[in-house]
Structures are given as C-alpha cells and as structure tokens.
Enzyme design. Structure first.
Site, mmCIF file in Angstrom:
data_model
loop_
_atom_site.group_PDB
_atom_site.id
_atom_site.type_symbol
_atom_site.label_atom_id
_atom_site.label_comp_id
_atom_site.label_asym_id
_atom_site.label_seq_id
_atom_site.Cartn_x
_atom_site.Cartn_y
_atom_site.Cartn_z
ATOM 1 N N GLY A 145 -41.165 -66.110 48.664
ATOM 2 C CA GLY A 145 -40.234 -65.385 47.806
ATOM 3 C C GLY A 145 -40.862 -64.070 47.372
ATOM 4 O O GLY A 145 -41.899 -64.065 46.711
ATOM 5 N N MET A 189 -43.324 -61.737 35.201
ATOM 6 C CA MET A 189 -44.775 -61.627 35.022
ATOM 7 C C MET A 189 -45.245 -60.233 35.428
ATOM 8 O O MET A 189 -46.373 -59.844 35.148
ATOM 9 C CB MET A 189 -45.484 -62.706 35.837
ATOM 10 C CG MET A 189 -45.209 -64.107 35.340
ATOM 11 S SD MET A 189 -45.769 -64.365 33.653
ATOM 12 C CE MET A 189 -47.499 -64.664 33.950
ATOM 13 N N CYS A 215 -36.863 -60.077 38.704
ATOM 14 C CA CYS A 215 -37.700 -59.269 39.595
ATOM 15 C C CYS A 215 -37.080 -57.909 39.873
ATOM 16 O O CYS A 215 -35.870 -57.811 40.093
ATOM 17 C CB CYS A 215 -37.834 -59.944 40.953
ATOM 18 S SG CYS A 215 -38.638 -61.507 40.856
ATOM 19 N N TYR A 254 -37.020 -64.315 28.207
ATOM 20 C CA TYR A 254 -37.484 -64.621 29.580
ATOM 21 C C TYR A 254 -37.910 -63.308 30.211
ATOM 22 O O TYR A 254 -37.129 -62.347 30.232
ATOM 23 C CB TYR A 254 -36.336 -65.258 30.385
ATOM 24 C CG TYR A 254 -36.709 -65.576 31.823
ATOM 25 C CD1 TYR A 254 -37.913 -66.214 32.125
ATOM 26 C CD2 TYR A 254 -35.872 -65.244 32.878
ATOM 27 C CE1 TYR A 254 -38.266 -66.507 33.435
ATOM 28 C CE2 TYR A 254 -36.204 -65.542 34.193
ATOM 29 C CZ TYR A 254 -37.403 -66.167 34.460
ATOM 30 O OH TYR A 254 -37.754 -66.453 35.758
ATOM 31 N N GLY A 299 -36.336 -63.247 42.521
ATOM 32 C CA GLY A 299 -36.297 -63.780 41.156
ATOM 33 C C GLY A 299 -35.319 -63.033 40.271
ATOM 34 O O GLY A 299 -35.070 -61.834 40.462
ATOM 35 N N SER A 300 -34.791 -63.770 39.281
ATOM 36 C CA SER A 300 -33.744 -63.190 38.431
ATOM 37 C C SER A 300 -34.267 -62.044 37.570
ATOM 38 O O SER A 300 -33.480 -61.224 37.105
ATOM 39 C CB SER A 300 -33.143 -64.281 37.542
ATOM 40 O OG SER A 300 -34.174 -64.913 36.799
ATOM 41 N N GLY A 341 -37.936 -68.607 43.494
ATOM 42 C CA GLY A 341 -37.145 -67.523 42.913
ATOM 43 C C GLY A 341 -35.728 -67.458 43.462
ATOM 44 O O GLY A 341 -35.456 -67.855 44.600
ATOM 45 N N GLY A 342 -34.829 -66.971 42.611
ATOM 46 C CA GLY A 342 -33.450 -66.732 43.049
ATOM 47 C C GLY A 342 -32.523 -67.923 42.927
ATOM 48 O O GLY A 342 -31.354 -67.839 43.311
ATOM 49 N N GLY A 370 -39.244 -60.880 45.577
ATOM 50 C CA GLY A 370 -38.101 -60.133 45.053
ATOM 51 C C GLY A 370 -36.814 -60.884 44.800
ATOM 52 O O GLY A 370 -35.853 -60.256 44.359
ATOM 53 N N ARG A 388 -51.870 -60.114 39.179
ATOM 54 C CA ARG A 388 -50.898 -60.707 40.102
ATOM 55 C C ARG A 388 -50.213 -59.626 40.946
ATOM 56 O O ARG A 388 -49.811 -59.854 42.066
ATOM 57 C CB ARG A 388 -49.874 -61.436 39.230
ATOM 58 C CG ARG A 388 -48.772 -62.150 39.921
ATOM 59 C CD ARG A 388 -47.931 -62.774 38.815
ATOM 60 N NE ARG A 388 -46.853 -63.574 39.306
ATOM 61 C CZ ARG A 388 -46.616 -64.818 38.890
ATOM 62 N NH1 ARG A 388 -47.403 -65.404 38.029
ATOM 63 N NH2 ARG A 388 -45.587 -65.480 39.345
HETATM 64 P P1 XMP Z 1 -36.103 -67.063 38.990
HETATM 65 O O1 XMP Z 1 -35.037 -66.489 39.851
HETATM 66 O O2 XMP Z 1 -36.165 -68.553 39.057
HETATM 67 O O3 XMP Z 1 -37.468 -66.503 39.634
HETATM 68 O O4 XMP Z 1 -36.013 -66.549 37.588
HETATM 69 C C1 XMP Z 1 -38.737 -66.933 39.215
HETATM 70 C C2 XMP Z 1 -39.790 -66.396 40.155
HETATM 71 O O5 XMP Z 1 -39.812 -64.957 40.143
HETATM 72 C C3 XMP Z 1 -41.121 -64.483 40.482
HETATM 73 N N1 XMP Z 1 -41.506 -63.509 39.456
HETATM 74 C C4 XMP Z 1 -41.432 -62.172 39.621
HETATM 75 N N2 XMP Z 1 -41.109 -61.422 40.699
HETATM 76 N N3 XMP Z 1 -41.418 -59.467 39.400
HETATM 77 C C5 XMP Z 1 -41.120 -60.055 40.586
HETATM 78 O O6 XMP Z 1 -40.845 -59.351 41.551
HETATM 79 C C6 XMP Z 1 -41.747 -60.155 38.279
HETATM 80 O O7 XMP Z 1 -42.010 -59.584 37.230
HETATM 81 C C7 XMP Z 1 -41.765 -61.582 38.402
HETATM 82 N N4 XMP Z 1 -42.088 -62.571 37.526
HETATM 83 C C8 XMP Z 1 -41.902 -63.744 38.210
HETATM 84 C C9 XMP Z 1 -42.033 -65.685 40.516
HETATM 85 O O8 XMP Z 1 -42.269 -66.001 41.864
HETATM 86 C C10 XMP Z 1 -41.236 -66.752 39.800
HETATM 87 O O9 XMP Z 1 -41.581 -68.051 40.177
#
Ligand code: XMP
Length: 521
Positions: free
Chosen positions: A338, A427, A345, A424, A342-343, A379-380, A340, A440
């Site tokens: 994954g 990271m 991201c 929420y 993530g909600s 993610g997603g 990009g 990271r």
């Molecule tokens: P969801 O869609 O479940 O995604 O909210 C969680 C996952 O998103 C990733 N993650 C990030 N990806 N920028 C990113 O591009 C960020 O700031 C970020 N923070 C988390 C991560 O893999 C997580 O499990």
C-alpha cells in the site's frame, strides 16, 4: 450440483479469475471500487465460514484484520481489543522506546477481565472526597479497594457507605477491614483466570467484586462479576482471541529503520530495542516505512532476521513485485502492500507516486506466492466489501481510519456541532512527524528542517467499541464468502471472479434515489 458447461463458458467470458483479469488491465491502476466480485454457486452459510489466517510460521490470527501502527490508532488498549477479537494490533513507534516496551508488556500481561489498575482510595480520605471523585469522573460504580501508600490492601469501601450522609467520615472508619474480605492470590488464577473468578462468584453469593493480591498482600487487580458474566457469554463467540503458546494475547510492534547522527543505519539501537521487545514477549515486528524497497529497510530486515531467526518480521510498504521479492530475500515473512491508498494519505498528491490498491495487491501477491511469503493489504479500507476484495489477494488487511473512531483508539473524544469525534492523523502529517515518525518518510526528525508532509490531520466520528465495529466488518466478510461459496480464506482466493465496474455501476452499488433515514453501518 454446479451449473452445466455452456453457461460456465459464458460466465467465464465476463467474470474472470485474478490471473486473467488483472493482466488484462495492465495499463490501468485499479482499486476496490473499480471492480466487483461475481457470486458463485454456494453451499456455504456465512455463519459457518472460517476466517483464520496464517501470516508467518507461528503467527496465526483468527480474523484477518490488523490495526495500523499509527499514533491515533494502536496503543495497548487497541492491541488488546484487536487480539481479544481474534486479530492483531501493531503498537506504533511515535513514542520513546521505553514507552513502546511498556505498551507491549501491557498487552502481553493483560488478563482479560482483571482490572489491573483499579481506582483505589486511601484510609485518610473522607467519604465526601470519594463522592466528589465519583461525580467528577462520572464513575458508574462506588465500591473501592482501600490501600496504604505502599499499595498494601487495607480493606474495601463498600457502596453501602458511600453516601452523602457519611460524607464527613474518614474511610478508615467506614471500610470493611482486610480480615473480612475475600481475596485470591495472583498465583491461584492459573491458566484460566476467568473460569477461576467465575467459580469464586458462584461460591460466594452476594459478592460482586473479587480482589487479587500478591505475596506482600499488595493489590494486584480486581474482577467484577458483571465483567466475568459478559466475558463468559463472549466465550461462546465464533472467533476466539488470538493468543500465543502461553495463552497470552498476541501483540505486534512497529519500528523504523532508525539512523544515527551520521545518517547511517543505527544497527545497535534497532537490535537492542527489538531484543527488548522480544524479551517482553513480542510476537511480530513490523519494519514500517513509506518506502520498503530501499536499502535502509532491506538492511534492517536482514539484520533482524540474522539476530532473531524465528521472529515473524513484516516489512513495507511496497507496491511492486520486485520490492516483494527484495524484502522476502532479505528475510521478511510478510510484506505490507500500500502506497498512498490510506484515508489520510497525500503521498500520491505530494510525491506523485503510488499505485491504486487492487492492482498493487495483485502484482505483489503473485511475487509473494513465488517467494512463499504473505501480503497484508494496508490502507484504503472503508467498508467490509473492500476487505472481501482485498482478501481475494492478501492474507489480511491493515486498517487505520475504520478503527480510529473506536473507544480503544488513543486520544480524547471531542464534541463539534453536537457530534462526537476523535482525532485521526497520517503518520506523515506534520504534527506526527514532529513527534517522531519522520524517519518513516525518510525525513530528519529535526523540527527546524522543512519537510513535505505526506498525510493530513483529520477527525473521525466516534464509532463505539472495537468489538462492535469488528462485528460489522466480520459479518460483511462472511456474507461475501457465502456469496462466493467459500468456506475459508483459501477458497475465497480460489473462487474470486472479477469484473470492472463502470461509473454508472459504481453509483448503482451504493444506495441511490432514496432519502436515507439510517446509514447502513
Ligand atoms: P486507512 O485508509 O485505513 O489507511 O486510514 C491507514 C494506512 O495509511 C498509511 N499511512 C499513511 N500513508 N501518509 C501516507 O501516505 C501518511 O501520513 C500515512 N499515515 C499512515 C499506513 O500504511 C496506514 O496503515
């Protein structure tokens, strides 16, 4: 019996297995809403489906759902709730290392039902002070253990005396003394503390609280009869907690490929910290970064694999077959896929990189099969249908946003315009990176240096407890499996037949042309 040959041929022209479907769209990145799954002949009832999944040798979950290593999603409370429901939580690393060790210990030492740090009162306090405490903290209970400054048990302050008419009395005058209260020594809890406590309440009608003490008669914890009754009912639930060989809850933790002041991989620090995590009983470590196909992550995985040959290691994140093979060759047992989706991201917007998640999962899954490792869809995920689609290619899903509104997620509840929310954040958001997660994303943690955030800070509506949210998701996964005639996750992967959905098809898939009174969730 299944249908005859001719219709099968017709179906197979439209509804294709992954190996025919995805290569046919090799010039188009697809994600969850771009496809739908065809239903198949079924003799499987949703409630009979099995959801257990093996992520690595010695790492088996009873449901294929993992909570993300994010500072607004997974600390010990979330990890405990996830493992109790049969899944797994990854404690994030945006905290000092010693704090991460304590968080892991909290999960590994958790005795379900035992309140390990109950609210206590002191003999010199007055009942009036206790009444104030109850009002201020809105406690729904009014019986408290009484302890001295060393934590030694002096007695029990029973709800019968916690009344305004006794407000001026000292607790020392009103307590039920130590000699008159029933306790258990923590050694008597045995392998099944719930059954032990349940027996105690059966044997002592009218007693609703059981105090547990240690060798020095210090308070070790407290069981309440209502908790035990609820847990005993839950025991009949279909999905058992995810536990290790010593009956402790499973726990994961994330680490980064930390660099020293000279910009080199800080091997000693990483090894010492992971060693300490393993000593606390850690079941799986995740080397969690935004770009797993990189030298730093590869070197970290290789070093950890050499030092801990049996420890399941998860590494990521990646979206290509070459990256999966690279990390598998370095010694990873499972790969996070994954970049990009993530909600929260913004990687795709900021850096212009990343692959729509289903295509990334397909490509990664075929490399993973070859290397005999597993993949996690990270993610997603916004609904249970996405999980069903993800599980046709991956062995588990990692969820952030869908769990961030839960009671067990870190952070305070806030009220905005009459609605309740929790924070929420990505990271890679500026705020999270300032608190430590910059590594990271390959940035320096120095707050004075300018970095490009790859995530946003957001709010999620409060969604109740993890077991409630998971019950909805699991119900959806089981329905999907029933529709596909899949009794377990291996069969789901085999039975999946995909078709691309048009924009009109996507609109058709959600409620339309109605005024919704209640949402589906
Ligand atoms: P969801 O869609 O479940 O995604 O909210 C969680 C996952 O998103 C990733 N993650 C990030 N990806 N920028 C990113 O591009 C960020 O700031 C970020 N923070 C988390 C991560 O893999 C997580 O499990």
């Amino acid at each position: 019996m299944a249908a005859t040959k001719e219709p099968d041929i017709l179906d197979s022209k439209f509804y294709k297995p992954a190996d025919a479907f995805f290569p046919a769209y090799s010039n188009l990145g697809l994600t969850y809403d771009d496809v739908t799954l065809a239903t198949r002949y079924s003799e499987v009832l949703p409630r009979d489906t099995q959801l257990d999944t093996t992520l690595a040798e010695g790492l088996q979950l009873n449901i294929p759902v993992i909570s993300a290593d994010m500072d607004t999603v997974t600390e010990s409370r979330m990890a405990i709730a996830m493992a109790l429901s049969g899944g797994l939580g990854f404690i994030h690393y945006n905290m000092p290392e010693r704090e991460q060790l304590s968080e892991v210990s909290r999960v590994k030492n958790n005795v379900h039902g035992l309140i390990q740090d109950p609210i206590k009162v002191a003999p010199e306090q007055t009942i009036g002070e206790v009444l104030e405490l109850i009002a201020k903290k809105r406690f729904a209970f009014s019986t408290f253990p009484v302890v001295d400054s060393q934590g030694k048990l002096l007695g029990l302050l029973s709800s019968h005396v916690v009344k305004p008419r006794y407000a001026k009395r000292k607790i020392a005058e009103a307590l039920t003394p130590r000699g008159q209260i029933h306790t258990l020594h923590k050694k008597e809890l045995g392998r099944d503390p719930i059954a032990r406590a349940d027996r105690f309440f059966n044997d002592h009608p009218g007693i609703h609280k059981l105090l547990v003490v240690d060798d020095q008669d210090r308070l070790h914890g407290l069981f309440t009869m209502s908790d035990i009754e609820r847990i005993t009912q839950e025991r009949n639930a279909q999905f058992k907690p995810a536990r290790d060989a010593h009956f402790r809850l499973l726990c994961g933790a994330a680490v980064s490929a930390t660099r020293n002041a000279f910009g080199e991989l800080d091997r000693e620090r990483i090894l010492t910290h992971v060693g300490a995590l393993v000593e606390r009983g850690l079941d799986v470590v995740a080397v969690s970064t935004a770009h797993g196909h990189s030298r730093g992550v590869g070197d970290t995985v290789r070093m950890l694999r050499d030092a801990f040959p049996k420890l399941p290691i998860i590494a990521g994140n990646v979206t290509s077959a070459a990256a999966v093979e690279f990390l598998a060759d370095c010694g990873a047992s499972a790969i996070k896929v994954g970049q990009g989706p993530g909600s929260i991201c913004t990687t795709r917007i900021v850096a212009g990189v990343g692959i729509p998640q289903l295509t990334a999962l397909y490509v990664s899954s075929r490399a993973a099969q070859k290397k005999r490792v597993t993949i996690l869809a990270d993610g997603g995920i916004t609904k249970s249908g996405d999980i069903v689609k993800a599980l046709t290619l991956a062995q588990a899903v990692i969820c952030g946003g869908i769990l961030a509104g839960c009671t067990e997620a870190p952070g305070e509840v806030m009220e905005i315009g009459g609605k309740l929310y929790k924070k929420y954040r990505g990271m890679g958001s500026l705020a999270a990176m300032k608190e430590g997660s910059a590594a990271r994303y390959g940035h320096t943690p120095d707050p004075a240096r300018k970095v490009a955030p790859e995530g946003v800070e957001a709010l999620k509506e409060v969604s109740g407890s993890v077991d409630r949210v998971l019950a909805q998701l699991i119900g959806g996964i089981q329905s999907g499996m029933g529709y596909l005639g899949a009794a377990n996750l291996a069969q789901l992967r085999e039975q999946a037949r995909f078709i691309r959905v048009s924009p009109a098809g996507q609109r058709e898939a959600a409620p339309h042309d109605v005024v919704e009174l209640k949402t589906g969730s």
